[in-house]
Design a protein around this motif. Structure first.
Motif, PDB file in Angstrom:
ATOM      1  N   TRP A   4       0.854  -1.222  -0.060  1.00  0.00           N
ATOM      2  CA  TRP A   4       0.111  -0.017   0.076  1.00  0.00           C
ATOM      3  C   TRP A   4       0.820   1.362  -0.089  1.00  0.00           C
ATOM      4  O   TRP A   4       0.457   2.250  -0.168  1.00  0.00           O
ATOM      5  CB  TRP A   4      -0.914   0.142   1.256  1.00  0.00           C
ATOM      6  CG  TRP A   4      -0.324  -0.171   2.261  1.00  0.00           C
ATOM      7  CD1 TRP A   4      -0.049  -1.324   3.262  1.00  0.00           C
ATOM      8  CD2 TRP A   4       0.170   0.806   3.067  1.00  0.00           C
ATOM      9  NE1 TRP A   4       0.481  -1.191   4.285  1.00  0.00           N
ATOM     10  CE2 TRP A   4       0.708   0.233   4.426  1.00  0.00           C
ATOM     11  CE3 TRP A   4       0.560   2.363   3.260  1.00  0.00           C
ATOM     12  CZ2 TRP A   4       1.452   1.152   5.626  1.00  0.00           C
ATOM     13  CZ3 TRP A   4       1.093   3.016   4.028  1.00  0.00           C
ATOM     14  CH2 TRP A   4       1.545   2.295   5.478  1.00  0.00           C
ATOM     15  N   LEU A   5       2.055   1.132   0.494  1.00  0.00           N
ATOM     16  CA  LEU A   5       2.819   2.357   0.305  1.00  0.00           C
ATOM     17  C   LEU A   5       3.280   2.745  -1.078  1.00  0.00           C
ATOM     18  O   LEU A   5       3.607   3.756  -1.342  1.00  0.00           O
ATOM     19  CB  LEU A   5       4.148   2.009   1.223  1.00  0.00           C
ATOM     20  CG  LEU A   5       3.791   2.170   2.829  1.00  0.00           C
ATOM     21  CD1 LEU A   5       5.093   1.962   3.761  1.00  0.00           C
ATOM     22  CD2 LEU A   5       3.243   3.362   3.188  1.00  0.00           C
TER      23      LEU A   5
ATOM     24  N   THR B 811       7.043   6.391   8.659  1.00  0.00           N
ATOM     25  CA  THR B 811       6.810   6.934   7.477  1.00  0.00           C
ATOM     26  C   THR B 811       5.153   7.700   7.500  1.00  0.00           C
ATOM     27  O   THR B 811       4.501   7.232   8.130  1.00  0.00           O
ATOM     28  CB  THR B 811       6.831   5.865   6.358  1.00  0.00           C
ATOM     29  OG1 THR B 811       5.845   4.893   6.668  1.00  0.00           O
ATOM     30  CG2 THR B 811       8.227   5.289   6.255  1.00  0.00           C
ATOM     31  N   ARG B 813       2.314   8.669   4.624  1.00  0.00           N
ATOM     32  CA  ARG B 813       2.047   9.008   2.904  1.00  0.00           C
ATOM     33  C   ARG B 813       0.865   9.720   3.104  1.00  0.00           C
ATOM     34  O   ARG B 813      -0.488   9.536   3.338  1.00  0.00           O
ATOM     35  CB  ARG B 813       1.447   7.309   2.595  1.00  0.00           C
ATOM     36  CG  ARG B 813       1.338   7.370   1.067  1.00  0.00           C
ATOM     37  CD  ARG B 813       1.009   5.865   0.908  1.00  0.00           C
ATOM     38  NE  ARG B 813       0.237   6.052  -0.602  1.00  0.00           N
ATOM     39  CZ  ARG B 813      -0.982   6.660  -0.976  1.00  0.00           C
ATOM     40  NH1 ARG B 813      -1.676   7.096   0.072  1.00  0.00           N
ATOM     41  NH2 ARG B 813      -1.429   6.490  -2.041  1.00  0.00           N
ATOM     42  N   LEU B 929       5.251   9.843  -0.294  1.00  0.00           N
ATOM     43  CA  LEU B 929       5.511   9.142   0.754  1.00  0.00           C
ATOM     44  C   LEU B 929       6.803   9.778   1.663  1.00  0.00           C
ATOM     45  O   LEU B 929       7.791  10.058   0.961  1.00  0.00           O
ATOM     46  CB  LEU B 929       6.325   7.769   0.390  1.00  0.00           C
ATOM     47  CG  LEU B 929       6.752   6.719   1.563  1.00  0.00           C
ATOM     48  CD1 LEU B 929       5.483   6.404   2.333  1.00  0.00           C
ATOM     49  CD2 LEU B 929       7.409   5.479   1.049  1.00  0.00           C
ATOM     50  N   LYS B 931       9.451   9.911   4.663  1.00  0.00           N
ATOM     51  CA  LYS B 931      10.476   9.078   5.655  1.00  0.00           C
ATOM     52  C   LYS B 931      11.107   9.955   6.614  1.00  0.00           C
ATOM     53  O   LYS B 931      11.446  11.265   6.113  1.00  0.00           O
ATOM     54  CB  LYS B 931      11.209   8.188   4.787  1.00  0.00           C
ATOM     55  CG  LYS B 931      10.668   7.065   3.952  1.00  0.00           C
ATOM     56  CD  LYS B 931      11.606   6.247   3.335  1.00  0.00           C
ATOM     57  CE  LYS B 931      11.007   5.447   2.449  1.00  0.00           C
ATOM     58  NZ  LYS B 931      11.751   4.585   1.301  1.00  0.00           N
TER      59      LYS B 931
END
Lengths: 458, 932
Positions: A4-5, B811, B813, B929, B931
């Motif tokens: 899903w990432l 992380t 998203r 995303l 990080k």
């Protein structure tokens, strides 16, 4: 790394990759639906949505309950209880008996072998008929004759008050799965592999005496007819489980054209279509057909095909439009096409024409419409055009609606009010244009301000 | 003896007051408490005078007819609280200033004893020797066995801080009135019961005596009476008389006009009363004297079966007899209710007065923002009625009606009372009033008020005549009436001509002479002695025969204030003017030049150049606002705010300012915390009972949020997600960790309605679309089991509706954020150390956002075309321009305001009855995303 990432970063993948579902990224500029309402009420699969009037629709499904909803607000207007089994057919009609005010009615058939007429305004049961030998699978109202037809193991003709006028003898081989009205008081009924044409006639001895006669049986389909739609007064279309699409003349019931190879990518279009099915019926089954004046749109397996009536060929297709079978498609006025599928998603497509440049390398053959060199929207000049300049049609994905967690059975397009989808997850979702809703709310807000007198300076 | 500190508090304010006339004061709601000792370099949190108790407490005392003034109980009931403070001594003090005309007995010219329905008196007194200041609430309870049937009690709120008592006088008065009302209700009930018992006893005695007399008559046929017989007859006669007297008393107590207690959560009724009513129907003839008060009647008719006793001829009221306790006097139920109320008072007024005032002001302001307050605030406590309102409700006169009238009249031209006359009535009144001065002042005042406030005067008149008895040693500096008259002008502090009433009051205080007595009554509130008109009419005997002490002698000086209607009117007009300007400007957009200019009357700088705030905070009185209703009140507010809010220069400039002020803020807070240890109130000061838990929660959430923004470099997009209405899922294996993150982030989540925050702390099942409608912040369990796969699958499926914060792999998203608002909201280099401080900082910025959203939502032409023919695009353009240029929003900040505006719209158009179908709004924007 989790799936899903990565999922979000995908770019629109274009048309190159064969047999993979086209996806669209999260940026969908053309997708107007930025607001949704979840309508809860059903306790089982919701299979049917019918529009009652400009802002109301009814939903029905396996729980045997019919709900009436306001398409603007999502408000539940009515719950109609009466059927004990799942609903098998639903049809709306409005009765306007002469000078009387118009009342909106819906008629529903259920697996409990009853047919009920409901008043949409009061939510009352107007009439109930339970003299059926088998489940009624389709209902059609013939406006011209002012009669009802119900199809099950036989074809029954009813008047508006739901008195039985006449019926056919019992059809032994299969039940009627679909009915369509044809000119000259005829109806076409899909019974298994056969297409039977019935003619209705009022008998001479009285106004109430009706007769229904079987006129013709058409046995051109190799498998069960799964969909039957009328295109215009002169044409109707049938589709079968093995992917045959036959265009019929509505007057003399002859085959005008047929297409049965469009599911097979390996077939060269010039080779004529006697090739038999090598794929599982599910993947080639014509699930649903819809049409406008120019084209027939077919949901075949996972794909969507656009068949031009004048060119008599498929002009565009999306072979794997969804991850799973497409259950319902509909053409919108703005050249858009909406499809919903067992994979739980609804997709919005746009039929576009692309000017083909001769230097462009031919892709690896996903679209066999490269072969339709002379395909042209303007049929009268189509043949004379040079191949380099002919427009090529393709279906572009302009948006997808993800909300349901199970198969989306059907949807109902309400124009600017939005889109209602129903699903096997028992939910109905109203998709709305967020911008429009926002300005409507502003309007309501200032209306209320004025009402409350808060706009006055104090 | 009044020691210096008592007086010194007022010494510097004369200069300040002059400044006030020159400088237009800022609206009172933005002002910060003025520290009176600032010039002396004193520690503002140091004790003014050494008091012998550690914190505020409530003392209940009785003037016992046997032993004199004695303390009964303290709240909190803890010996540590009062410490070395001499309760007995203080009881003596406070009971010696009882203003109540508690005369009961046989008034001259009356056959029967009369009960006086004496209203409570409220005084403030200070005892500088003890370092104690007290709000004292006197009340009288009835006891059949007591002398004159009355037992004087008092409740006192004792604090070391005089300002607290003075500034919270109204609130204290309102709260204590509730407690007193509860006690008295219970007492009336108990007294009626007692009387009925007594009547039965008497009845029984009479029967017995009668029988005996008859027997004697029969036995004695000699034609003359023996002494024994005569004695019996006399006894019988006295019993008869006693019966009549007691019946009369019972009638009086029952006919007491029952004032409904206004507060909803306060139910001093016993439900079983109604059930028992049928049983006692036979007794109704006794009580039938007043059929118009059925509620009151049945309250007293509840009686258990009772066996009458024979009463001795003389039941002496002896000193050796044990008097009833307070609990017995008031019925256990009512007594515990009262104690609850007193505990509530204690908790409410705990802590520093600055804190209390700030809390009250912010609560009142919040309450006023009826359109936007639900977004980020916990509005549940706002449902509670403010004490002021309650208090006003208690008073006989409909203040609201007066307000209404003022509003109506405000538009008409009228004679403006000059400041001079105002001053003369306030300042020049010496405390030891001379008779002729009063005479000369009185007509002057009444002339100006005569026409429109005649009824008000009647009211005041009754007030003055009230039950005031005072000795020479008592100085009454201001009556409650004058105080409530003041409240009119208090809310108008933004008008430059009106001096702060507090200053006025203090000024009076500064001029008073040093008294010989160590007790000084700073204020009194006899307004409760007002008798309602209806009561007066129906029970004249009970009231009119009440002897009054000489009104003129007591040195009571009523100082009426400026006609409130006048300044209301002025203010309204000026507000309207500004409003019109603003409104027009809004609609025209940036083309209007005066849009960016601060409005002359209202656009005063919120603080002076040197940062000193000139105006002390005033307890907020929401009802006095000239503008009424949800929207107008906002208009008023935005009218004041607009120039700043819309001035882009100001906005850009303020970013730096806010940063620096933020740092100061954090500094001073920590300073407060260190200084707090030297303060008398060591207990934390939760200003409100319901807030106590919320306070802790806020603190913790603030702390967690601070940690979050320091730890996670991608805090900004995460917070943006929450503010723009995109559901944020916190994914993790460890429940505690996830919940902590959810708590931290929850302070950024806008509410969708008045119901609970859309936050779900912990979910283990796969999420569904419906969940995103309901919740905007979700803590989700990550498991390795097959079920966990489903959970992740659902997340990936619905990823367009979600931002996902992975607490394990750290992380995030979510969509990109390039705005500036969140940067101010969550600066990872912030110097703020404490959770609660950070929470307040967040609230500040969120409130700014709210006001922007409010403006955006309610500007008509931003959403609807000006003319029929105007195309939709131009409206859209106007809208975007407004957001960008006027509100100074950049990039994604626009979406935040749009989302908040959408919530405001939904909230506003929603009918109160129905909940409405929750809708989910979303955007098709790509996610990224992040990080660490």
């Amino acid at each position: 790394m989790l799936r899903w990432l990565i999922g979000g970063g995908r770019e629109p993948q274009g048309l190159a990759e064969k047999s993979s579902v086209q996806t669209i990224g999260e940026e969908q500029i053309q997708n107007p639906y930025t607001e949704l309402l979840v309508l809860k009420g059903h306790q089982d699969i919701v299979r049917f949505l019918v529009q009652i009037d400009d802002c109301r629709f009814a939903s029905a499904g396996d729980d045997g309950i019919i709900f009436l909803w306001n398409a603007q607000t999502g408000e539940k207007l009515c719950e109609l209880h009466g059927h004990t089994h799942k609903i098998t057919a639903i049809a709306p009609f409005s009765s306007s008996d002469g000078t009387e005010e118009k009342t909106d009615l819906i008629i529903t058939a259920s697996a409990d072998r009853t047919v009920i007429v409901w008043d949409c305004t009061s939510g009352r049961q107007v009439q109930k008929v339970s003299c059926f030998h088998s489940t009624v699978k389709c209902l059609t109202f013939l406006q011209r004759l002012n009669v009802w037809l119900s199809g099950g193991s036989d074809l029954c003709v009813w008047n508006r008050k739901l008195d039985l006028l006449c019926k056919t003898s019992h059809l032994t081989d299969a039940d009627i799965s679909a009915l369509v009205e044809l000119p000259k008081n005829c109806v076409a009924a899909a019974v298994g592999k056969e297409l039977i044409i019935f003619r209705l006639s009022a008998s001479n001895n009285g106004s109430e005496g009706w007769n229904v006669l079987e006129v013709k049986r058409l046995v051109d389909h190799q498998d069960n007819i799964s969909s039957l739609v009328s295109v215009n007064d002169l044409t109707f279309v049938t589709g079968s489980h093995v992917g045959e699409l036959i265009i019929w003349d509505a007057l003399d019931w002859t085959k005008q054209a047929s297409e049965c190879n469009f599911w097979d990518s390996s077939v060269h279009p010039d080779v004529q279509p006697e090739i038999k099915l090598s794929q599982s019926p599910n993947e080639t089954s014509v699930q649903h057909l819809t049409s406008d004046e120019e084209c027939v749109f077919a949901a075949v397996g996972k794909g969507i095909y656009v068949y031009n009536l004048q060119m008599k060929r498929v002009i565009a297709c999306q072979r794997t439009a969804h991850d799973s079978s497409v259950l319902h498609i509909e053409k919108l006025p703005n050249r858009q096409l909406i499809s919903c599928s067992e994979d739980g998603s609804v997709r919005i497509w746009e039929l576009r024409e692309k000017q083909q440049l001769p230097a462009e390398p031919v892709p690896t053959g996903f679209f066999n419409m490269w072969g339709f060199g002379r395909a042209n929207k303007q049929a009268n000049q189509a043949a004379k055009k040079m191949q380099e300049n002919t427009p090529v049609y393709f279906l572009e994905l302009v948006g997808d609606l993800i909300g349901h967690s199970s198969a989306v059975q059907m949807f109902l397009y309400f124009g600017e009010l939005g889109l209602a989808t129903c699903s096997a997850d028992h939910l109905i979702i109203l998709w709305k244009d967020g911008e429009r809703e926002s300005s409507l709310r502003s309007l309501a807000l200032f209306k209320k301000l004025a009402q409350n007198g808060d706009l006055q300076l104090k | 003896m009044i020691s210096a500190p008592d007086v010194v508090a007022f010494t510097r304010e004369e200069e300040l007051e002059d400044d006030l006339y020159r400088e237009p004061p800022l609206p009172e709601e933005y002002s910060v408490p003025l520290f009176p000792f600032a010039g002396q370099g004193a520690n503002p949190w140091a004790k003014v005078a050494g008091s012998k108790f550690t914190r505020d407490f409530i003392l209940i005392s009785e003037f016992s007819e046997q032993v004199g003034p004695q303390p009964l109980l303290t709240i909190p009931d803890d010996a540590k609280v009062s410490g070395t403070f001499d309760l007995n001594y203080f009881s003596l003090r406070i009971m010696s200033v009882d203003y109540q005309a508690s005369f009961v007995g046989h008034p001259p010219g009356s056959a029967y004893p009369k009960l006086n329905f004496v209203e409570d008196s409220k005084v403030v007194l200070g005892d500088s020797k003890e370092g104690a200041f007290a709000y004292v609430h006197h009340l009288t309870l009835y006891d059949l066995e007591a002398r004159g049937f009355v037992r004087p009690f008092c409740m006192a709120y004792i604090s070391a801080d005089e300002h607290k008592i003075m500034q919270q006088f109204q609130e204290l008065s309102a709260e204590f009135s509730k407690a007193s009302e509860c006690l008295k209700t219970g007492n009336r009930k108990a007294f009626a019961n007692e009387l009925e018992k007594k009547l039965k006893d008497l009845d029984y005695t009479r029967t017995v005596l009668h029988n005996e007399t008859e027997q004697q008559k029969k036995a004695n046929d000699k034609g003359y009476y023996t002494t024994q017989a005569i004695e019996k007859a006399n006894e019988l006669a006295s019993v008869e008389k006693s019966i009549i007297e007691h019946q009369d008393l019972l009638r009086q107590i029952r006919s007491y006009p029952y004032r409904k207690l206004k507060e909803s959560e306060f139910h001093p009724y016993e439900p079983e009363c109604a059930l028992d009513r049928a049983d006692v129907g036979g007794d109704q003839d006794l009580t039938a004297s007043d059929p118009t008060e059925p509620g009151e009647t049945h309250l007293y008719t509840h009686m258990p079966s009772y066996t009458p006793k024979l009463i001795k001829a003389k039941s002496a009221k002896c000193f050796d007899k044990k008097l009833k306790t307070l609990k017995e006097l008031c019925d256990v139920y009512f007594f515990t209710q009262t104690l609850d109320q007193l505990h509530h008072i204690e908790r409410t007024f705990r802590g520093d007065v600055c804190y209390l005032l700030t809390e009250q002001i912010s609560r009142a302001l919040l309450k006023q923002q009826s359109v936007t307050n639900f977004l980020f605030e916990d509005v549940s406590f706002l449902d509670e009625k403010p004490p002021e309102k309650q208090y006003r409700g208690c008073q006989g006169l409909g203040q609201d009606a007066v307000d209404e009238k003022c509003l109506e009249e405000s538009l008409a031209p009228k004679v403006v009372i000059s400041l001079g006359s105002y001053k003369s009535s306030v300042e020049c009144v010496p405390i030891k009033m001379e008779q002729e001065m009063e005479d000369s002042e009185e007509p002057k005042m009444s002339e100006s008020m005569m026409s429109e406030h005649q009824e008000n005067l009647d009211y005041l008149d009754a007030d003055i005549k009230g039950s005031i008895s005072s000795g020479e040693s008592i100085e009454v500096l201001g009556t409650e009436k004058s105080g409530s008259g003041l409240t009119k002008s208090e809310s108008q502090a933004s008008l430059p001509v009106i001096p702060s009433p507090q200053a006025g009051r203090s000024k009076v205080g500064s001029r008073r002479t040093v008294s010989e007595d160590s007790i000084e009554v700073l204020s009194t509130c006899p307004s409760e002695s007002l008798i309602p008109e209806d009561f007066k009419a129906s029970y004249p005997s009970a009231i009119n025969e009440e002897p009054y002490v000489d009104d003129n002698e007591g040195g009571l000086r009523f100082t009426p204030r400026l006609n409130p209607g006048v300044d209301d009117g002025q203010d309204d007009v000026s507000k309207q003017e500004s409003l019109v300007q603003v409104d027009a400007a809004c609609c025209i957009g940036k083309e209007s030049p005066n849009f960016l200019e601060p409005l002359p009357e209202l656009g005063q700088k919120p603080c002076e150049e040197d940062g000193v705030v000139r105006i002390p905070p005033q307890p907020y009185r929401p009802a006095e606002q000239g503008l009424r209703g949800g929207f107008p009140s906002h208009d008023g507010l935005s009218g004041g705010l607009l120039p700043y809010e819309l001035d882009s220069r100001y906005l850009t400039g303020s970013r730096e300012v806010s940063k620096s002020s933020l740092d100061e803020c954090s500094d001073s807070t920590s300073y407060i915390s260190s200084a707090a240890s030297t303060c008398s109130d060591r207990t934390p000061s939760p200003a409100h009972l319901a807030c106590a838990a919320g306070e802790r929660h806020r603190k913790r959430a603030g702390q967690n949020a601070l940690r979050f923004i320091r730890q996670y470099p991608f805090a900004h997009p995460a917070i943006y997600s929450l503010l723009s209405g995109r559901t944020l899922v916190v994914l993790g294996e460890d429940e505690a960790m996830v919940k902590k993150l959810v708590t931290a982030l929850s302070i950024f989540v806008p509410n969708c309605g008045v119901y609970a925050k859309p936050v779900k702390h912990w979910v283990t099942s796969p999420l569904h679309l419906v969940d995103f409608q309901k919740w905007k912040l979700i803590g989700l369990q990550r498991t390795v089991s097959p079920a966990g796969v489903n959970v992740l699958h659902a997340l990936s499926r619905y990823s367009r509706y979600l931002s996902i914060l992975d607490a394990d792999s750290k992380t995030l998203r979510c969509p990109l954020y390039k705005g500036t608002v969140v940067a101010r909201l969550a600066d990872h280099r912030t110097q703020i150390k404490r959770g609660s401080t950070y929470y307040m900082h967040v609230q500040t910025i969120l409130t700014q956002l709210c006001s922007k959203a409010f403006l955006f939502t309610f500007c008509h032409h931003l959403h609807l075309p000006i003319s029929e023919r105007e195309p939709e695009e131009s409206v859209v353009n106007r809208r975007i321009n407004f957001l960008k240029l006027q509100l100074g929003l950049a990039n994604e900040d626009i979406k935040i305001v749009q989302y908040l505006a959408e919530l405001l719209k939904l909230h506003y158009i929603q009918e109160p009855g129905q909940g409405g179908i929750p809708l989910l709004r979303f955007d098709y924007v790509p996610s990224f995303l992040y990080k660490i």
